[in-house]
Design a protein around this motif. Structure first.
Motif, mmCIF file in Angstrom:
data_model
loop_
_atom_site.group_PDB
_atom_site.id
_atom_site.type_symbol
_atom_site.label_atom_id
_atom_site.label_comp_id
_atom_site.label_asym_id
_atom_site.label_seq_id
_atom_site.Cartn_x
_atom_site.Cartn_y
_atom_site.Cartn_z
ATOM 1 N N GLY A 153 0.816 -1.202 0.000
ATOM 2 C CA GLY A 153 0.000 0.000 0.000
ATOM 3 C C GLY A 153 0.849 1.251 0.000
ATOM 4 N N SER A 164 -3.072 7.440 3.278
ATOM 5 C CA SER A 164 -2.468 6.119 3.100
ATOM 6 C C SER A 164 -3.300 5.238 2.173
ATOM 7 C CB SER A 164 -2.345 5.415 4.454
ATOM 8 O OG SER A 164 -3.635 4.957 4.894
ATOM 9 N N VAL A 165 -2.695 4.151 1.760
ATOM 10 C CA VAL A 165 -3.419 2.973 1.267
ATOM 11 C C VAL A 165 -3.062 1.898 2.284
ATOM 12 C CG1 VAL A 165 -3.676 1.280 -0.582
ATOM 13 C CG2 VAL A 165 -3.297 3.697 -1.144
ATOM 14 N N ASP A 166 -3.947 1.694 3.225
ATOM 15 C CA ASP A 166 -3.625 0.928 4.434
ATOM 16 C C ASP A 166 -3.511 -0.578 4.128
ATOM 17 O OD1 ASP A 166 -3.451 -0.276 6.899
ATOM 18 O OD2 ASP A 166 -4.977 0.982 7.843
ATOM 19 N N CYS A 170 -6.363 -3.725 4.419
ATOM 20 C CA CYS A 170 -6.576 -4.511 3.215
ATOM 21 C C CYS A 170 -6.293 -5.993 3.484
ATOM 22 C CB CYS A 170 -5.668 -3.995 2.102
ATOM 23 S SG CYS A 170 -5.831 -4.883 0.541
ATOM 24 N N TYR A 244 -9.116 -1.577 -2.521
ATOM 25 C CA TYR A 244 -8.371 -0.666 -1.640
ATOM 26 C C TYR A 244 -7.339 0.175 -2.394
ATOM 27 C CZ TYR A 244 -10.185 -2.450 2.771
ATOM 28 O OH TYR A 244 -11.000 -2.760 3.831
ATOM 29 N N GLY A 245 -7.143 -0.121 -3.665
ATOM 30 C CA GLY A 245 -6.116 0.593 -4.420
ATOM 31 C C GLY A 245 -4.723 0.105 -4.097
ATOM 32 N N ALA A 246 -4.610 -1.120 -3.614
ATOM 33 C CA ALA A 246 -3.313 -1.699 -3.244
ATOM 34 C C ALA A 246 -2.859 -2.693 -4.304
ATOM 35 C CB ALA A 246 -3.414 -2.379 -1.890
#
Length: 350
Positions: A153, A164-166, A170, A244-246
């Protein structure tokens, strides 16, 4: 182990780095019976309080020390009977059973099963009543595989999660979603287990990390289901990561294959138990989702992997395996030796 076998006049050979094969060769014998014991311990602290408890960081919490002691006793007895034995006997002292791919495949690749006609192994069992023998035909222990997923992330201050991208959040959702594979994607009558047992992330309580990794074990009996598991897990993780964009990486490794006992060999073990300990000697509990490297030997020769019960609540020997309080009822270990001796002699005669 090696030195003791040499003292008995049994030829030895190092295999799989720390494994030992003992060769009790009988002149003119047409058959060879193999008997196996695993030797490795586990990386954990023992809490039994026994006077011979292992030092910190290592423990025989699965009974492999018992297996080794039993087989050494059998080797001692058979070495004295060398001139009367109907067959040669191969003693397999295997390393690294607890860590697939383990020592069994390496020993097989190095020739430990060459010319072996039948192979037998035993395992003590704390959840089986002391003295009982468990021997059942067919698939008795599962395929075991290993999955590791790393979610990637974007880190941030814990007070600013919007930046963030946590990966922890995720990974948490991915773990929960993976658990639904068994309940929603697999036939209810098909045995399967997915257990995520490790998760690692972060360096401080107030920093959202860049990555979060988790690792787990997958158990199946069906070959086709085993092959489909990586695809199903990857699909779930990919969907969650995308939401989540991860990004993520996944490593999926096959471990031991299912252990399949030969029906005829099981019959020999069951009869030996009845002959030695009476008609009530046997206990049946059906297939288990545990795994065993002994499956590698059964690919080469027919045989049976059986259990010797060592569980006694009054003696406090009923703690589960891989538990810091695990210990065995030593008063029944002779039964394991008696089983091996009877099988070596009777099956050696064919």
């Amino acid at each position: 182990v090696e030195e003791y076998l040499k003292q008995l006049g049994i030829k030895t050979r190092r295999m799989a780095k720390t494994g030992i094969a003992g060769y009790l060769d009988v002149r003119g014998a047409k058959r060879t019976i193999a008997l196996r014991a695993d030797m490795d311990a586990l990386p954990m602290d023992e809490k039994t309080g026994l006077p011979f408890a292992a030092p910190a960081g290592a423990m025989h919490a699965c009974g492999h020390d018992c297996h080794t002691a039993i087989l050494l006793g059998v080797a001692k007895t058979l070495s004295r009977l060398r001139g009367e034995l109907p067959a040669s006997v191969r003693f397999i002292f295997q390393p690294a059973e607890e860590l697939p791919p383990g020592g069994a495949k390496a020993m097989v690749d190095e020739g430990v099963m060459d010319s072996v006609d039948e192979v037998y192994g035993l395992h003590v069992g704390s959840r089986v009543a002391s003295g009982k023998i468990v021997a059942e035909a067919g698939a008795q222990m599962a395929n075991v595989d290993d999955v590791t997923v790393t979610i990637r992330g974007a880190g941030a201050h814990g007070a600013s999660p919007q930046q963030s991208v946590d990966p922890v959040l995720c990974a948490s959702e991915a773990i929960l979603s993976i658990q639904q594979i068994v309940s929603r994607n697999i036939l209810p009558v098909e045995p399967a287990v997915i257990s995520i047992c490790m998760i690692e992330a972060g360096t401080a309580y107030n920093i959202i990390p860049e990555t979060c990794s988790f690792r787990g074990t997958i158990r199946t009996f069906s070959t086709s289901l085993r092959r489909s598991m990586p695809k199903m897990i990857r699909r779930v993780v990919a969907g969650v990561a995308r939401a989540y964009g991860a990004k993520f990486d996944m490593v999926y490794e096959n471990g031991y294959d299912a252990l399949v006992n030969d029906e005829e060999a099981v019959g020999y073990v069951q009869q030996a138990a009845r002959d030695l300990f009476g008609k009530n000697a046997l206990f049946f509990h059906g297939p288990r989702m545990g795994a065993e490297g002994f499956s590698e030997y059964l690919k080469v020769a027919r045989g049976c992997f059986f259990s010797l019960g060592t569980g006694d609540k009054k003696k406090k020997t009923d703690a589960s395996h891989h538990n810091p309080f695990f210990k065995v009822d030593e008063s029944v270990l002779w039964r394991g030796a008696a089983m091996f001796l009877k099988l070596a002699v009777e099956r050696g005669a064919g």
